[in-house]
Design a protein around this motif. Sequence first.
Motif, PDB file in Angstrom:
ATOM      1  N   ILE A 199      30.727 -16.249  68.653  1.00 47.54           N
ATOM      2  CA  ILE A 199      32.045 -15.668  68.355  1.00 47.54           C
ATOM      3  C   ILE A 199      32.831 -15.430  69.639  1.00 47.54           C
ATOM      4  CG2 ILE A 199      33.228 -13.684  67.346  1.00 47.54           C
ATOM      5  CD1 ILE A 199      30.812 -13.532  65.378  1.00 47.54           C
ATOM      6  N   LYS A 200      32.177 -14.877  70.641  1.00 44.75           N
ATOM      7  CA  LYS A 200      32.837 -14.643  71.924  1.00 44.75           C
ATOM      8  C   LYS A 200      33.290 -15.969  72.528  1.00 44.75           C
ATOM      9  CE  LYS A 200      32.080 -12.933  76.573  1.00 44.75           C
ATOM     10  NZ  LYS A 200      31.074 -12.539  77.545  1.00 44.75           N
ATOM     11  N   SER A 201      32.440 -16.967  72.456  1.00 46.64           N
ATOM     12  CA  SER A 201      32.765 -18.279  72.999  1.00 46.64           C
ATOM     13  C   SER A 201      33.962 -18.897  72.275  1.00 46.64           C
ATOM     14  CB  SER A 201      31.546 -19.199  72.888  1.00 46.64           C
ATOM     15  OG  SER A 201      31.831 -20.465  73.384  1.00 46.64           O
ATOM     16  N   TYR A 202      34.028 -18.717  70.950  1.00 46.97           N
ATOM     17  CA  TYR A 202      35.154 -19.234  70.173  1.00 46.97           C
ATOM     18  C   TYR A 202      36.453 -18.546  70.584  1.00 46.97           C
ATOM     19  CZ  TYR A 202      38.071 -20.656  66.270  1.00 46.97           C
ATOM     20  OH  TYR A 202      39.091 -21.169  65.522  1.00 46.97           O
ATOM     21  N   VAL A 203      36.416 -17.239  70.687  1.00 49.74           N
ATOM     22  CA  VAL A 203      37.622 -16.475  71.046  1.00 49.74           C
ATOM     23  C   VAL A 203      38.095 -16.840  72.454  1.00 49.74           C
ATOM     24  CG1 VAL A 203      38.518 -14.150  71.462  1.00 49.74           C
ATOM     25  CG2 VAL A 203      37.118 -14.595  69.442  1.00 49.74           C
ATOM     26  N   VAL A 204      37.172 -16.961  73.386  1.00 48.99           N
ATOM     27  CA  VAL A 204      37.532 -17.345  74.755  1.00 48.99           C
ATOM     28  C   VAL A 204      38.129 -18.755  74.764  1.00 48.99           C
ATOM     29  CG1 VAL A 204      36.572 -17.917  77.032  1.00 48.99           C
ATOM     30  CG2 VAL A 204      35.909 -15.799  75.890  1.00 48.99           C
ATOM     31  N   PHE A 262      39.663 -20.205  72.333  1.00 46.49           N
ATOM     32  CA  PHE A 262      40.970 -20.123  71.680  1.00 46.49           C
ATOM     33  C   PHE A 262      42.028 -19.642  72.679  1.00 46.49           C
ATOM     34  CE2 PHE A 262      44.258 -18.567  68.834  1.00 46.49           C
ATOM     35  CZ  PHE A 262      44.230 -19.477  67.792  1.00 46.49           C
ATOM     36  N   LYS A 263      41.701 -18.595  73.428  1.00 52.40           N
ATOM     37  CA  LYS A 263      42.658 -18.038  74.392  1.00 52.40           C
ATOM     38  C   LYS A 263      42.910 -18.995  75.553  1.00 52.40           C
ATOM     39  CE  LYS A 263      41.644 -13.138  73.678  1.00 52.40           C
ATOM     40  NZ  LYS A 263      41.067 -11.942  74.306  1.00 52.40           N
ATOM     41  N   ASN A 264      41.845 -19.556  76.113  1.00 58.50           N
ATOM     42  CA  ASN A 264      41.970 -20.381  77.310  1.00 58.50           C
ATOM     43  C   ASN A 264      42.700 -21.702  77.065  1.00 58.50           C
ATOM     44  OD1 ASN A 264      40.618 -18.437  78.727  1.00 58.50           O
ATOM     45  ND2 ASN A 264      38.680 -19.540  78.802  1.00 58.50           N
ATOM     46  N   ASN A 265      42.599 -22.227  75.873  1.00 62.10           N
ATOM     47  CA  ASN A 265      43.172 -23.545  75.592  1.00 62.10           C
ATOM     48  C   ASN A 265      44.411 -23.479  74.715  1.00 62.10           C
ATOM     49  OD1 ASN A 265      41.064 -25.091  76.943  1.00 62.10           O
ATOM     50  ND2 ASN A 265      39.742 -24.336  75.315  1.00 62.10           N
ATOM     51  N   PHE A 266      44.967 -22.297  74.539  1.00 66.50           N
ATOM     52  CA  PHE A 266      46.051 -22.106  73.580  1.00 66.50           C
ATOM     53  C   PHE A 266      47.234 -23.049  73.833  1.00 66.50           C
ATOM     54  CE2 PHE A 266      49.759 -20.233  71.651  1.00 66.50           C
ATOM     55  CZ  PHE A 266      49.302 -19.818  70.423  1.00 66.50           C
ATOM     56  N   MET A 267      47.860 -22.932  74.989  1.00 65.12           N
ATOM     57  CA  MET A 267      49.093 -23.670  75.242  1.00 65.12           C
ATOM     58  C   MET A 267      48.852 -25.171  75.336  1.00 65.12           C
ATOM     59  SD  MET A 267      52.249 -23.487  75.245  1.00 65.12           S
ATOM     60  CE  MET A 267      52.624 -21.775  75.335  1.00 65.12           C
ATOM     61  N   GLN A 268      47.814 -25.565  76.046  1.00 64.10           N
ATOM     62  CA  GLN A 268      47.550 -26.991  76.224  1.00 64.10           C
ATOM     63  C   GLN A 268      47.216 -27.657  74.887  1.00 64.10           C
ATOM     64  OE1 GLN A 268      44.389 -27.909  78.967  1.00 64.10           O
ATOM     65  NE2 GLN A 268      45.412 -29.791  79.586  1.00 64.10           N
ATOM     66  N   SER A 269      46.402 -27.020  74.071  1.00 60.81           N
ATOM     67  CA  SER A 269      46.055 -27.581  72.762  1.00 60.81           C
ATOM     68  C   SER A 269      47.254 -27.610  71.827  1.00 60.81           C
ATOM     69  CB  SER A 269      44.931 -26.771  72.119  1.00 60.81           C
ATOM     70  OG  SER A 269      43.777 -26.841  72.897  1.00 60.81           O
ATOM     71  N   LEU A 270      48.101 -26.598  71.930  1.00 65.96           N
ATOM     72  CA  LEU A 270      49.311 -26.567  71.106  1.00 65.96           C
ATOM     73  C   LEU A 270      50.223 -27.746  71.447  1.00 65.96           C
ATOM     74  CD1 LEU A 270      51.070 -25.092  69.015  1.00 65.96           C
ATOM     75  CD2 LEU A 270      52.024 -23.766  70.903  1.00 65.96           C
ATOM     76  N   VAL A 271      50.429 -27.987  72.733  1.00 66.20           N
ATOM     77  CA  VAL A 271      51.285 -29.105  73.153  1.00 66.20           C
ATOM     78  C   VAL A 271      50.674 -30.436  72.722  1.00 66.20           C
ATOM     79  CG1 VAL A 271      52.222 -30.319  75.165  1.00 66.20           C
ATOM     80  CG2 VAL A 271      52.333 -27.822  75.055  1.00 66.20           C
ATOM     81  N   ILE A 272      49.381 -30.599  72.915  1.00 63.31           N
ATOM     82  CA  ILE A 272      48.715 -31.838  72.506  1.00 63.31           C
ATOM     83  C   ILE A 272      48.838 -32.034  71.000  1.00 63.31           C
ATOM     84  CG2 ILE A 272      46.439 -32.921  72.263  1.00 63.31           C
ATOM     85  CD1 ILE A 272      45.799 -31.769  75.068  1.00 63.31           C
ATOM     86  N   LEU A 293      49.691 -22.917  60.484  1.00 66.38           N
ATOM     87  CA  LEU A 293      49.373 -24.338  60.659  1.00 66.38           C
ATOM     88  C   LEU A 293      49.496 -24.827  62.097  1.00 66.38           C
ATOM     89  CD1 LEU A 293      50.933 -25.867  57.432  1.00 66.38           C
ATOM     90  CD2 LEU A 293      48.560 -25.287  57.903  1.00 66.38           C
ATOM     91  N   PHE A 294      50.394 -24.242  62.874  1.00 68.38           N
ATOM     92  CA  PHE A 294      50.567 -24.719  64.240  1.00 68.38           C
ATOM     93  C   PHE A 294      49.361 -24.412  65.124  1.00 68.38           C
ATOM     94  CE2 PHE A 294      52.144 -20.400  64.525  1.00 68.38           C
ATOM     95  CZ  PHE A 294      51.714 -19.970  65.766  1.00 68.38           C
ATOM     96  N   THR A 295      48.456 -23.542  64.677  1.00 71.84           N
ATOM     97  CA  THR A 295      47.277 -23.215  65.492  1.00 71.84           C
ATOM     98  C   THR A 295      46.068 -24.091  65.172  1.00 71.84           C
ATOM     99  OG1 THR A 295      46.565 -21.496  63.941  1.00 71.84           O
ATOM    100  CG2 THR A 295      47.978 -20.808  65.774  1.00 71.84           C
ATOM    101  N   ILE A 296      46.210 -25.057  64.283  1.00 72.12           N
ATOM    102  CA  ILE A 296      45.072 -25.919  63.946  1.00 72.12           C
ATOM    103  C   ILE A 296      44.518 -26.641  65.177  1.00 72.12           C
ATOM    104  CG2 ILE A 296      44.372 -27.982  62.650  1.00 72.12           C
ATOM    105  CD1 ILE A 296      46.102 -26.948  60.333  1.00 72.12           C
ATOM    106  N   PRO A 297      45.359 -27.267  66.030  1.00 70.58           N
ATOM    107  CA  PRO A 297      44.776 -27.929  67.206  1.00 70.58           C
ATOM    108  C   PRO A 297      44.082 -26.944  68.156  1.00 70.58           C
ATOM    109  CG  PRO A 297      47.146 -28.380  67.063  1.00 70.58           C
ATOM    110  CD  PRO A 297      46.794 -27.484  65.936  1.00 70.58           C
ATOM    111  N   ILE A 298      44.593 -25.748  68.243  1.00 71.55           N
ATOM    112  CA  ILE A 298      43.990 -24.736  69.104  1.00 71.55           C
ATOM    113  C   ILE A 298      42.630 -24.321  68.541  1.00 71.55           C
ATOM    114  CG2 ILE A 298      44.332 -22.461  70.156  1.00 71.55           C
ATOM    115  CD1 ILE A 298      47.432 -23.059  69.350  1.00 71.55           C
ATOM    116  N   ALA A 299      42.569 -24.138  67.229  1.00 69.57           N
ATOM    117  CA  ALA A 299      41.311 -23.757  66.585  1.00 69.57           C
ATOM    118  C   ALA A 299      40.272 -24.878  66.715  1.00 69.57           C
ATOM    119  CB  ALA A 299      41.562 -23.423  65.115  1.00 69.57           C
ATOM    120  N   ILE A 300      40.707 -26.119  66.613  1.00 70.35           N
ATOM    121  CA  ILE A 300      39.786 -27.253  66.777  1.00 70.35           C
ATOM    122  C   ILE A 300      39.233 -27.271  68.201  1.00 70.35           C
ATOM    123  CG2 ILE A 300      39.650 -29.780  66.875  1.00 70.35           C
ATOM    124  CD1 ILE A 300      41.663 -29.801  64.520  1.00 70.35           C
TER     125      ILE A 300
END
Length: 180
Positions: free
Chosen positions: A40-45, A47-57, A14-21
């Motif tokens: 798919i490549k764009s989604y994965v990139v 996900f990786k690039n915005n992981f921490m910032q999206s998680l905090v938000i 559940l904590f990855t929902i903002p990252i997935a969005i």
Amino acid sequence: LIVNLIFCLTCLPLFTIPIAITALDSMFLKLILDDESDLIKSYVVGFKNNFMQSLVIGVVIASLDFILLSHLTLANAFSAGLKNYFQIMSSILLVLLGLNSLYIFPYVARYQVTIKKAFIISFSLALKHLKYTMALVLMYIVVATAMTYIFISGKYFIYLFLTCGFTIVAYFKNLIVSKV
């Protein structure tokens, strides 16, 4: 269909929902603006690039939601005048936070900014572009109403939504947001 499946899988913790969005927004904004063709490549990139910032938000938004919803609940313990004040203020702040949430994830997906600046800019976008903001709100009201009907009626449409619904909603959301 595949991107929707990947989105659902990346939302399981559940904590990855903002990252997935944010990743979904990143992918669709690139698709809409003709920057990317491999979804798919764009989604994965994204996900990786915005992981921490999206998680905090996501944690900040969830925390503020929890606090404001607690104020709504706890307001019942106050006298009538104070109760109304807390309920009105908490409701207004919840609506403003919701409007902010419409733009913050696509904004973070598209631009490299600080978290504080992302909140400020997405809030100003929501208020400055009320026509598009209301279109997004209306879209989510229609989706929420349809999903409520689907869950209550027990129809098999839930499988249809799980196979392509999230990506359809995200696509239309990003069509509107890309105009802003």
